[in-house]
Enzyme design. Structure first.
Site, short mmCIF file in Angstrom:
data_model
loop_
_atom_site.label_atom_id
_atom_site.label_comp_id
_atom_site.label_asym_id
_atom_site.label_seq_id
_atom_site.Cartn_x
_atom_site.Cartn_y
_atom_site.Cartn_z
N GLY A 16 0.78 -1.24 0.00
CA GLY A 16 0.00 0.00 0.00
C GLY A 16 0.81 1.29 0.00
N SER A 22 2.98 8.30 1.75
CA SER A 22 2.17 7.18 2.23
C SER A 22 2.63 6.72 3.62
CB SER A 22 2.30 5.99 1.28
OG SER A 22 1.77 6.29 0.02
N ASP A 67 -3.52 -6.38 -6.49
CA ASP A 67 -4.75 -5.78 -5.99
C ASP A 67 -5.17 -6.63 -4.79
OD1 ASP A 67 -7.56 -5.27 -5.55
OD2 ASP A 67 -7.51 -4.16 -7.43
N ILE A 95 -3.68 -0.22 3.34
CA ILE A 95 -4.60 -0.20 2.19
C ILE A 95 -5.99 0.21 2.62
CG2 ILE A 95 -5.79 -1.76 0.56
CD1 ILE A 95 -3.17 -3.47 0.58
N TYR A 158 -16.73 10.78 7.04
CA TYR A 158 -15.97 9.53 6.98
C TYR A 158 -16.90 8.37 6.63
CZ TYR A 158 -11.29 7.75 7.70
OH TYR A 158 -10.04 7.26 7.49
N LYS A 165 -13.42 0.75 9.10
CA LYS A 165 -12.33 0.75 10.08
C LYS A 165 -12.75 0.01 11.35
CE LYS A 165 -9.09 3.00 7.83
NZ LYS A 165 -8.03 2.20 7.19
N THR A 196 -2.04 12.61 3.04
CA THR A 196 -1.66 11.60 2.04
C THR A 196 -2.68 11.63 0.90
OG1 THR A 196 -3.02 9.89 3.05
CG2 THR A 196 -0.77 10.08 3.86
P1 NAD Z 1 -2.15 6.40 0.50
O1 NAD Z 1 -3.10 6.86 -0.54
O2 NAD Z 1 -0.75 6.83 0.39
O3 NAD Z 1 -2.19 4.81 0.63
C1 NAD Z 1 -3.36 4.06 0.40
C2 NAD Z 1 -2.92 2.88 -0.42
O4 NAD Z 1 -4.00 1.93 -0.59
C3 NAD Z 1 -2.47 3.26 -1.84
O5 NAD Z 1 -1.16 2.80 -2.06
C4 NAD Z 1 -3.45 2.53 -2.75
O6 NAD Z 1 -2.87 2.11 -3.96
C5 NAD Z 1 -3.78 1.34 -1.85
N1 NAD Z 1 -4.97 0.62 -2.30
C6 NAD Z 1 -6.24 1.08 -2.44
N2 NAD Z 1 -7.03 0.12 -2.93
C7 NAD Z 1 -6.25 -0.99 -3.10
C8 NAD Z 1 -6.47 -2.30 -3.56
N3 NAD Z 1 -7.67 -2.70 -3.99
N4 NAD Z 1 -5.42 -3.17 -3.59
C9 NAD Z 1 -4.19 -2.79 -3.17
N5 NAD Z 1 -3.93 -1.55 -2.72
C10 NAD Z 1 -4.93 -0.68 -2.68
O7 NAD Z 1 -2.79 6.90 1.88
P2 NAD Z 1 -2.43 6.58 3.41
O8 NAD Z 1 -3.10 7.64 4.17
O9 NAD Z 1 -0.98 6.33 3.57
O10 NAD Z 1 -3.25 5.24 3.65
C11 NAD Z 1 -2.66 4.07 4.25
C12 NAD Z 1 -3.56 3.59 5.39
O11 NAD Z 1 -3.53 4.54 6.45
C13 NAD Z 1 -5.03 3.41 5.00
O12 NAD Z 1 -5.54 2.24 5.63
C14 NAD Z 1 -5.67 4.65 5.62
O13 NAD Z 1 -7.04 4.49 5.89
C15 NAD Z 1 -4.86 4.73 6.89
N6 NAD Z 1 -4.98 5.98 7.64
C16 NAD Z 1 -4.69 7.17 7.04
C17 NAD Z 1 -4.83 8.33 7.76
C18 NAD Z 1 -4.58 9.67 7.10
O14 NAD Z 1 -5.03 10.70 7.62
N7 NAD Z 1 -3.87 9.70 6.00
C19 NAD Z 1 -5.22 8.31 9.11
C20 NAD Z 1 -5.47 7.07 9.70
C21 NAD Z 1 -5.35 5.91 8.95
#
Ligand code: NAD
Length: 262
Positions: A16, A22, A67, A95, A158, A165, A196
């Site tokens: 991911g 990221s 995926d 992811i 959300y 989640k 992100t």
């Molecule tokens: P990001 O967009 O950098 O990463 C999300 C990733 O999920 C991407 O690389 C995307 O390609 C991948 N993805 C989506 N659908 C997919 C699929 N079907 N198969 C494989 N990969 C898939 O954003 P991020 O914020 O780094 O997200 C990473 C995690 O952190 C997520 O679970 C997100 O919910 C969580 N998160 C983010 C935040 C925030 O504020 N950014 C806060 C809490 C939790």
């Protein structure tokens, strides 16, 4: 970056990473600087060049398209990990996805299709990944994912992602119970808001980001580097007694019911 732990000889799979912002990359950076061998899976070939850039100083890094909702992709990924790395000491699930429409309107309007997509990509994928990874996980291995406090409290917009989640956090407990007998631990990191690509798809994210900083005990948001350090702790032997938990790194904002103006 200062090395906090020595993970030389350990192998990890990080799933991911889309770019340098990221949260998966923030964790991978810590693992790499601790000496671990880190493999990456990414969704769609358009992301490969970004990962090639990020891992340029680690020649031979295993990069594979997968995926997380495709059984065939997961089978191919874990076959390759098995043949090239032998086994795994750490898995990072970073992811999540929900269609933007599902996060624009009222939660009550969530369609069955959007519900299924959000649940499948953002929650069920952890179960499928753990099942594929199980034969490769070594004694003492650790799996982590990333969640957000909208699982526990209503965060405007959300919507179905908050429900996904909540499912991810519950799945973490059931997976920890299943895998504990093999000495494998499963935990999830509840991160505060971070800028992100995924966050950009949440309507009103900027205002949420500022409000979380203003109400948190530390008067700021946590950083991706702080997520990375918690990831390193949970993936290392330092956290050997911890499993099935949701652990917050949010500068404390989730403990506050409100903050009064001075
Ligand atoms: P990001 O967009 O950098 O990463 C999300 C990733 O999920 C991407 O690389 C995307 O390609 C991948 N993805 C989506 N659908 C997919 C699929 N079907 N198969 C494989 N990969 C898939 O954003 P991020 O914020 O780094 O997200 C990473 C995690 O952190 C997520 O679970 C997100 O919910 C969580 N998160 C983010 C935040 C925030 O504020 N950014 C806060 C809490 C939790």
């Amino acid at each position: 970056m200062t090395t906090l732990l020595d993970l030389t000889g350990k192998t990890a799979l990080v799933m991911g990473v889309a770019n340098a912002r990221s949260l998966g990359w923030a964790i991978a950076e810590q693992l790499l600087s601790a000496g671990a061998t880190v493999a990456f899976s990414y969704q769609g070939e358009r992301l490969r060049s970004e990962l090639e850039k990020l891992t340029a100083q680690y020649p031979g890094t295993l990069l594979q398209q997968a995926d997380a909702t495709s059984e065939a992709d997961l089978s191919a990924l874990f076959e390759r990990v098995k043949s090239e790395l032998g086994g795994l000491d750490a898995v990072v699930h970073a992811i999540a996805y929900a269609p933007r429409e599902a996060m624009e309107g009222r939660f009550i309007e969530t369609t069955p299709q959007d519900w299924d997509t959000a649940m499948s990509v953002s929650a069920y994928s952890l179960v499928g990944i753990c099942r594929h990874a199980e034969p490769l996980l070594r004694e003492g291995a650790s799996v982590i994912s990333l969640t957000y406090h909208a699982s526990q409290k209503v965060v405007p917009k959300y919507n179905v992602m908050g429900v996904a989640k909540a499912a991810l956090e519950a799945a973490t407990r059931y997976l920890a119970a299943d895998l504990g007998a093999k000495g494998v631990r499963v935990n999830t990191i509840s991160a505060g808001p971070m800028r992100t690509i995924a966050a950009r798809s949440i309507p009103g994210f900027s205002s949420m980001y500022e409000k979380a900083a203003a109400t948190s005990p530390l008067g700021r948001n946590a950083s991706p580097q702080e997520v990375g350090k918690l990831g390193l702790f949970l993936l290392s032997d330092l956290s050997s007694g911890i499993t099935g938990q949701t652990i917050y790194v949010d500068a404390g904002s989730s403990i506050m019911a409100m903050k009064l103006d001075d």
